[in-house]
Design a protein around this motif. Structure first.
Motif, short mmCIF file in Angstrom:
data_model
loop_
_atom_site.label_atom_id
_atom_site.label_comp_id
_atom_site.label_asym_id
_atom_site.label_seq_id
_atom_site.Cartn_x
_atom_site.Cartn_y
_atom_site.Cartn_z
N MET A 97 0.73 -1.44 0.05
CA MET A 97 0.01 0.16 -0.07
C MET A 97 0.97 1.31 0.01
O MET A 97 1.89 1.43 0.74
CB MET A 97 -0.81 -0.02 1.24
CG MET A 97 -1.88 0.99 1.23
SD MET A 97 -3.43 0.66 0.26
CE MET A 97 -4.27 -0.38 1.42
N VAL A 98 0.57 2.21 -0.92
CA VAL A 98 1.21 3.57 -0.87
C VAL A 98 0.25 4.48 -0.70
O VAL A 98 -0.94 4.62 -1.45
CB VAL A 98 2.01 3.70 -2.20
CG1 VAL A 98 2.57 5.05 -2.46
CG2 VAL A 98 3.31 2.59 -2.35
N THR A 99 0.43 5.40 0.14
CA THR A 99 -0.47 6.57 0.37
C THR A 99 0.15 7.87 -0.15
O THR A 99 1.04 8.30 0.53
CB THR A 99 -0.55 6.35 1.90
OG1 THR A 99 -1.10 5.36 2.50
CG2 THR A 99 -1.99 7.58 2.26
N GLN A 119 -1.48 11.28 10.18
CA GLN A 119 -2.19 10.67 8.70
C GLN A 119 -1.33 9.71 8.21
O GLN A 119 -1.49 8.93 7.47
CB GLN A 119 -2.61 11.72 7.69
CG GLN A 119 -3.75 12.52 8.56
CD GLN A 119 -5.06 12.04 8.54
OE1 GLN A 119 -5.50 10.77 8.07
NE2 GLN A 119 -5.83 12.50 9.44
N PRO A 168 0.98 9.97 5.37
CA PRO A 168 1.09 9.48 4.32
C PRO A 168 2.52 9.05 3.82
O PRO A 168 3.55 9.56 4.36
CB PRO A 168 0.75 10.66 3.59
CG PRO A 168 1.07 11.90 4.65
CD PRO A 168 0.85 11.20 5.85
N ASP A 169 2.81 8.17 2.87
CA ASP A 169 4.13 7.87 2.37
C ASP A 169 4.67 9.22 1.73
O ASP A 169 6.20 9.39 1.70
CB ASP A 169 4.10 6.66 1.42
CG ASP A 169 3.76 5.58 1.96
OD1 ASP A 169 4.27 5.14 3.23
OD2 ASP A 169 2.71 4.84 1.56
N SER A 198 -6.60 2.33 -7.06
CA SER A 198 -6.73 3.42 -5.95
C SER A 198 -7.83 2.69 -4.82
O SER A 198 -8.79 2.15 -5.42
CB SER A 198 -7.35 4.55 -6.29
OG SER A 198 -8.36 4.69 -6.90
N HIS A 227 -9.90 7.18 -0.42
CA HIS A 227 -9.64 8.51 -0.57
C HIS A 227 -10.53 9.18 0.31
O HIS A 227 -11.45 8.77 0.66
CB HIS A 227 -9.85 8.88 -2.17
CG HIS A 227 -9.71 10.36 -2.42
ND1 HIS A 227 -8.69 11.18 -2.83
CD2 HIS A 227 -10.76 11.29 -2.32
CE1 HIS A 227 -8.96 12.04 -2.99
NE2 HIS A 227 -10.21 12.45 -2.55
N ILE A 256 -6.01 12.83 0.45
CA ILE A 256 -5.05 11.48 0.51
C ILE A 256 -5.86 10.39 -0.22
O ILE A 256 -7.17 10.23 -0.03
CB ILE A 256 -5.12 11.06 2.22
CG1 ILE A 256 -4.72 12.20 3.03
CG2 ILE A 256 -4.11 9.74 2.26
CD1 ILE A 256 -4.59 11.79 4.56
N THR A 257 -4.92 10.00 -0.87
CA THR A 257 -5.52 8.56 -1.48
C THR A 257 -4.54 7.33 -1.29
O THR A 257 -3.15 7.59 -1.23
CB THR A 257 -5.32 8.87 -2.99
OG1 THR A 257 -6.14 9.77 -3.36
CG2 THR A 257 -6.00 7.44 -3.76
N GLU A 258 -5.10 6.42 -1.00
CA GLU A 258 -4.28 4.99 -0.53
C GLU A 258 -4.29 4.09 -2.01
O GLU A 258 -5.52 4.04 -2.76
CB GLU A 258 -4.97 4.03 0.54
CG GLU A 258 -4.87 5.07 1.70
CD GLU A 258 -5.64 4.35 2.75
OE1 GLU A 258 -6.51 3.25 2.52
OE2 GLU A 258 -5.86 4.68 3.69
N ASP A 277 -3.25 0.50 -3.98
CA ASP A 277 -2.28 -1.04 -3.99
C ASP A 277 -1.27 -1.18 -5.03
O ASP A 277 -1.55 -1.50 -6.08
CB ASP A 277 -3.65 -1.98 -4.12
CG ASP A 277 -4.61 -2.23 -3.12
OD1 ASP A 277 -4.17 -2.43 -1.87
OD2 ASP A 277 -5.80 -2.17 -3.30
#
Length: 263
Positions: A1-3, A26, A28-29, A236, A239, A258-260, A262
């Motif tokens: 998972m990349v955020t 939060q 995020p990456d 995605s 969100h 923010i969006t996550e 796969d």
DNA sequence: ATGGTGGGTAGCCCA
């Protein structure tokens, strides 16, 4: 998972404590910032370094505009466009190298169009449209999975503003801006992740004016966006927009998205 | 409610 997150921070130096709070809460990456309002040498690198955001690119400018992308996963600088062709710092692109390898992340701050929605009397309005035109020609040639994020300064859908009819002649929601932004979207088949995950007309405004009347009346607009290439959009997974930051002390007028993925 | 608030900069510009 990349955020991946995006936020018009309206001065990164003034609000670095809020950025730190956001990153801690939060996690995020990657975070794309707009309106950092500083040059690279005065960017608060230490605060990001301390939190593990050791990969950074800054396209800065003294006092105005400016974008930066910070990350705890590796990337390389990929692109730096001057779509307005006037030396303003409004874009930086990176290519992810670790998780999400190969994804291109384009961070953009589309110029606000001034007050009068007529390029004959207001050059800024024309510059916004021209900026979008150049982005459209750029997008037409893209051949990589790309995530385009940032402050677009346009609220495209009727439900993206508090009162569609009242804003038809207000810069940010005029039919001409919406059509021009639509051509950019169609040039690549971008998927608007905000509305993909939060279908219209559900609330997901991202900006509230500092002017008290509009703020008190909860009169927001959706000016900030995350757009993905079709294949990337399918990856995605979630969100959200973090509306609570607008209620923090001395806030930015924009809130983060923010969006996550796969990946 | 087309007024007014906020940031950076330097004697206003930008949003």
């Amino acid at each position: 998972m990349v955020t991946i997150a995006t936020w018009n921070i309206n001065s990164v130096r003034l609000r670095i404590a809020q950025v730190e709070r956001f990153l801690v809460e939060q996690a995020p990456d990657v975070l794309c910032l707009q309106e950092i309002k500083t040059v690279e040498s005065l960017f608060p690198h230490e605060a990001f370094e301390k939190l593990g955001y050791t990969h950074r690119v800054v396209h800065g400018q003294k006092g105005y505009h400016g974008v930066a992308t910070v990350s705890r996963i590796p990337f390389r600088e990929f692109s730096k466009h001057d779509w307005q062709d006037n030396g303003e710092a409004r874009h930086i692109g990176v290519e992810l190298l670790g998780p999400g390898q190969g994804v291109v992340l384009e961070n953009v701050y589309i110029p606000a169009g001034g007050d009068v929605p007529d390029r004959e009397v207001n050059a800024k309005f024309g510059q916004t449209l021209d900026f979008l035109g150049r982005m459209t020609r750029w997008a037409d040639k893209l051949d990589r999975p790309t995530l385009l994020v940032g402050d677009f300064n346009i609220a495209p859908l009727e439900c993206d503003v508090y009162d569609h009819k009242a804003l038809l002649k207000v810069v940010s929601h005029t039919p001409l801006e919406v059509e021009t932004l639509g051509r950019l979207r169609d040039a690549h088949g971008w998927v608007d992740l905000g509305r993909h995950h939060i279908p219209a007309p559900e609330r997901n405004w991202t900006w509230w004016s500092y002017r008290t009347f509009w703020q008190e009346k909860d009169r927001g607009r959706r000016l900030d966006h995350m757009w993905a290439s079709p294949e990337l959009a399918r990856q995605s997974a979630g969100h959200r927009f973090v509306e609570e930051t607008r209620r923090w002390e001395q806030p930015s007028d924009h809130v983060p998205l923010i969006t996550e993925f796969d990946l």
